[in-house]
Design an enzyme around this catalytic site. Structure first.
Site, short mmCIF file in Angstrom:
data_model
loop_
_atom_site.label_atom_id
_atom_site.label_comp_id
_atom_site.label_asym_id
_atom_site.label_seq_id
_atom_site.Cartn_x
_atom_site.Cartn_y
_atom_site.Cartn_z
N ASP A 1 0.86 -1.18 0.00
CA ASP A 1 0.00 0.00 0.00
C ASP A 1 0.90 1.23 0.00
OD1 ASP A 1 -3.00 0.93 0.66
OD2 ASP A 1 -1.57 2.23 1.72
N GLU B 1 -19.23 -18.53 11.94
CA GLU B 1 -20.47 -17.75 12.05
C GLU B 1 -20.39 -16.41 11.33
OE1 GLU B 1 -18.48 -18.55 14.51
OE2 GLU B 1 -17.76 -16.68 15.42
N GLU C 1 -8.65 -31.99 13.54
CA GLU C 1 -9.65 -30.98 13.19
C GLU C 1 -10.27 -30.35 14.43
OE1 GLU C 1 -11.26 -29.23 10.77
OE2 GLU C 1 -9.39 -29.72 9.78
N HIS D 1 -13.97 -33.83 9.44
CA HIS D 1 -14.73 -32.63 9.80
C HIS D 1 -16.10 -32.97 10.38
CE1 HIS D 1 -11.86 -31.09 6.75
NE2 HIS D 1 -11.89 -29.98 7.46
N GLU E 1 -6.89 -22.52 11.12
CA GLU E 1 -5.85 -22.92 10.16
C GLU E 1 -4.47 -22.90 10.80
OE1 GLU E 1 -6.51 -24.39 7.59
OE2 GLU E 1 -8.62 -23.89 7.48
N ASP F 1 -12.00 -17.08 13.93
CA ASP F 1 -11.99 -18.51 14.28
C ASP F 1 -11.48 -19.36 13.12
OD1 ASP F 1 -14.32 -18.34 12.76
OD2 ASP F 1 -15.65 -19.19 14.30
N GLU G 1 -11.14 -16.49 19.94
CA GLU G 1 -12.18 -15.45 19.95
C GLU G 1 -12.34 -14.86 21.35
OE1 GLU G 1 -15.14 -16.89 16.31
OE2 GLU G 1 -15.79 -17.16 18.38
N HIS H 1 -3.59 -25.76 12.91
CA HIS H 1 -3.07 -26.94 12.19
C HIS H 1 -1.54 -26.92 12.19
CE1 HIS H 1 -6.67 -28.90 10.91
NE2 HIS H 1 -7.12 -27.88 10.21
CA LIG Z 1 -16.78 -18.74 16.40
ZN LIG Z 2 -9.08 -27.82 9.48
#
Ligand SMILES: [Ca+2]
Ligand SMILES: [Zn+2]
Ligand SMILES: [Ca+2]
Ligand SMILES: [Ca+2]
Ligand SMILES: [Ca+2]
Ligand SMILES: [Zn+2]
Length: 657
Positions: free
Chosen positions: A236, A386, A353, A429, A330, A325, A364, A333
């Protein structure tokens, strides 16, 4: 036999202990107290990783068992040492008497070539020689790194046979009825959502780039392309990152990716004193790198073992996947890769997972507690996705996974309801719902969601008379701070092929006296009972019934004018274990007719091939009419099909090739 030998050694050295669990047939044990302090590390283990966790006054030490130069699959033991050096916890597996059953006749380069022949030459490959303690066979584990896949091959080191292969690319979403993906509240029109990028950008020749001054986070703009991951670090001109929009070069997704990666980094550092970036060094990862604006209309995000890619969503099902979240999921992992290295398949994959979902939502709460997000744009919750899953945005239960009530999104909340085998690497999952719900219950307390509202849930496990330990058990919640410590320490210490029972034992071993009962109860409530895990009582009876556990079909051409179908049937007992010697009877209809039968082999499988069918017929149907066995009776109501390509394991239609 193996387990008995080790058990006697342990008892001689350790004596009884309050929470000592004996190693089971898988070689697994989770020890605390005096049993841990007196544990003698077997001589064929080598230290492979060590780091301090000052927040807990502990040092993490991970050991790998070797036979010669071969790593033993699943044989890792993690020790936690207290300040004085005393071992406080021992978690993991070791196999004392491995007898190799093949010789290493294949060179590493040959193993690489076999993988390359299977999936193509592209990518960089890591090859390790391993031995499977169950079979005694040496094999090469070949991991092929590409930007958008991560194939793992097991290649027999004697014969060169591919023993198994799977793609370990860790997505946020698996196969769902709807496509899956993630997003950003940034451009919700909320003027409060201005993120402070202090320290997260650095001057460059073209102005500023989205790379933190300490080089721990960098965000690239993939420019809506998929390959070859050469998207440059986002830049930027004046360090004011306010260009609106949803796709490249819009900046909300870029800003959120960089900012949330930093929040995730701070969470692990401040809560667990775990240095993500330092830990990544040994896995050739030197920073948290996010590739935002990945591909076009891409409804997912993934970790490929080196960095995170996040799509922009299609604007209908998903918006940008750069929600907290999701980024937390990720990047967790990465934590798993750098510690337990849980295999991304079946139960260990579901644990992998679930740990990402647990940490993602714990982050969060951390963001709220440290004022990283205004409450108007981020409310900690037990939903996953969400903020980005558009069809349910603003509803009472948004997102595509729900740790408080997994069945709300079609996932199991109890071990008896788990998916066995099948797509999504064995439902990683889907089955994540089980440990996810245990974590939720440990934090918040209460009943299994199905037992709290039996009328609207699969609630047989709440009232059955076979295993009553979990019937309506109410968990005394312990709050997030202690639960996240227990699950962080327990999960990162697991060996790579840990089961859900192992995860229960590992978290119990680190829970400490105060929280042990609640930790146990949380797992029991989701079906990891003493009976299931062999920690007491008797194992669940295998029952006297059998059923079809999978029906698969293929077709092939015969000459120019005909074709034929082959159907493969899997027979299970009541606990979904393979049944050999079962005779399957069925009928062909549609393209051909007649009855047919076959008898299952030691894997519980048998196949039937139709007679030749004219090409004028577009399909043929096979129906299982009965299964007979010397000691088991056929229960057709239990038939199922993990990949849903048949009608519940009873009827399958195979199409012309
Ligand atoms: Ca959440
Ligand atoms: Zn995953
Ligand atoms: Ca249920
Ligand atoms: Ca029960
Ligand atoms: Ca099937
Ligand atoms: Zn089954």
């Amino acid at each position: 036999m193996v387990a008995l030998v080790l058990a006697s050694v342990l008892m001689a050295n350790a004596g009884p202990s309050a929470f000592a669990a004996q190693p089971n047939a898988s070689g697994f044990r989770a020890l605390s107290g005096s049993a841990a302090a007196n544990f003698t590390l077997p001589g064929d283990l080598q230290l492979v990783r060590r780091f301090a966790l000052p927040a807990y006054g502990l040092t993490y030490e991970r050991y790998q068992q070797f036979v010669g130069s071969a790593e033993v699959f699943g044989a890792q033991i993690t020790l936690y040492r207290g300040g004085s050096g005393t071992v406080t916890t021992v978690i993991g597996s070791h196999y004392p008497n491995i007898v190799p059953t093949n010789a290493v006749g294949l060179a590493r380069a040959n193993a690489e070539a076999i993988a390359a022949r299977d999936i193509g030459a592209a990518g960089t490959r890591l090859v390790s020689l391993m031995i499977d303690p169950a079979s005694g066979r040496y094999f090469y584990r070949v991991e092929t790194h590409r930007p958008d896949s991560r194939w793992i091959h097991w290649i027999d080191a004697g014969s060169g046979t591919v023993l198994k292969k799977y793609n370990a690319l860790a997505y946020d979403c698996g196969a769902r009825p709807q496509p899956c993906g993630f997003g950003v509240a940034y451009d919700d029109g909320d003027s409060n959502d201005i993120k402070d990028l202090s320290g997260l950008t650095t001057p460059s020749s073209s102005g500023f780039q989205l790379r933190s001054a300490d080089k721990r986070q960098e965000t690239h703009d993939q420019g809506s392309s998929r390959r070859p991951f050469l998207g440059p670090i986002a830049t930027d001109a004046d360090d004011s990152w306010v260009q609106p929009g949803n796709t490249s070069p819009a900046q909300p997704a870029l800003v959120d990716a960089q900012y949330y990666a930093r929040v995730t980094d701070d969470y692990f550092l401040q809560k667990h004193s775990y240095n993500w970036v330092a830990a990544g060094q040994s896995s050739q990862v030197s920073a948290m790198v996010i590739h935002a604006h990945y591909s076009a209309n891409y409804n997912n995000a993934f970790w490929n073992g080196r960095y995170v890619a996040v799509g922009d969503g299609d604007g209908v099902t998903f918006r940008e996947f750069t929600a907290l979240d999701v980024l937390g999921h990720e990047l967790t992992h990465g934590v798993t890769d750098f510690t337990s290295n849980l295999v991304y398949q079946d139960e260990s994959g579901a644990l992998n997972e679930a740990f990402s979902d647990m940490m993602g939502n714990s982050i969060e709460a951390f963001a709220r507690d440290t004022n990283r997000e205004p409450a108007t744009t981020l409310t900690p919750d037990w939903f996953v996705g969400e903020d980005i899953y558009l069809p349910e945005k603003g509803t009472a239960a948004p997102g595509f996974r729900n740790m408080a009530d997994p069945e709300e999104d079609g996932d199991p909340d109890h071990y008896s309801e788990r998916q066995i085998g099948g797509d999504d690497n064995g439902g990683v999952h889907t089955n994540s719902g089980i440990p996810n719900h245990a974590y939720y219950l440990l934090v918040n307390g209460g009943l299994n969601a199905s037992c709290a509202a039996p009328g609207t849930h699969n609630s047989a496990h709440c009232t059955d008379t076979v295993d009553t330990q979990d019937n309506n058990i109410s968990v005394a919640g312990i709050g997030l701070a202690d639960a996240e410590r227990i699950f962080f320490l327990g999960f990162t210490a697991l060996n790579q092929n840990a089961t859900m029972c192992d995860a229960r034992a590992a978290t119990e071993a680190v829970a400490g006296t105060t929280f042990l009962q609640s930790t146990t109860d949380a797992w029991v409530a989701v079906g990891l009972t003493d009976m299931v895990c062999g920690g007491g009582g008797t194992p669940p009876p295998s029952g006297t019934t059998m059923h079809v556990g999978d029906l698969d079909g293929t077709s092939s051409s015969v000459g120019r004018n005909k074709w034929r179908a082959t159907v493969t049937i899997t027979v299970h007992d009541a606990t979904h274990s393979a049944v050999s010697g079962a005779t399957v009877n069925g009928t062909w209809s549609g393209g051909t007719s007649g009855s047919d039968s076959c008898t299952t082999d030691s894997s519980g499988l048998c196949s039937l091939t139709s007679s030749n069918i004219n090409n004028s017929q577009s399909g043929v149907t096979f129906t299982v009419t009965g299964v007979t066995h010397a000691s088991l009776s056929y229960d057709s109501s239990a038939n199922h099909d993990p990949d849903s390509d048949s009608n519940n394991g009873t009827t399958i239609t195979v199409s012309r090739p």
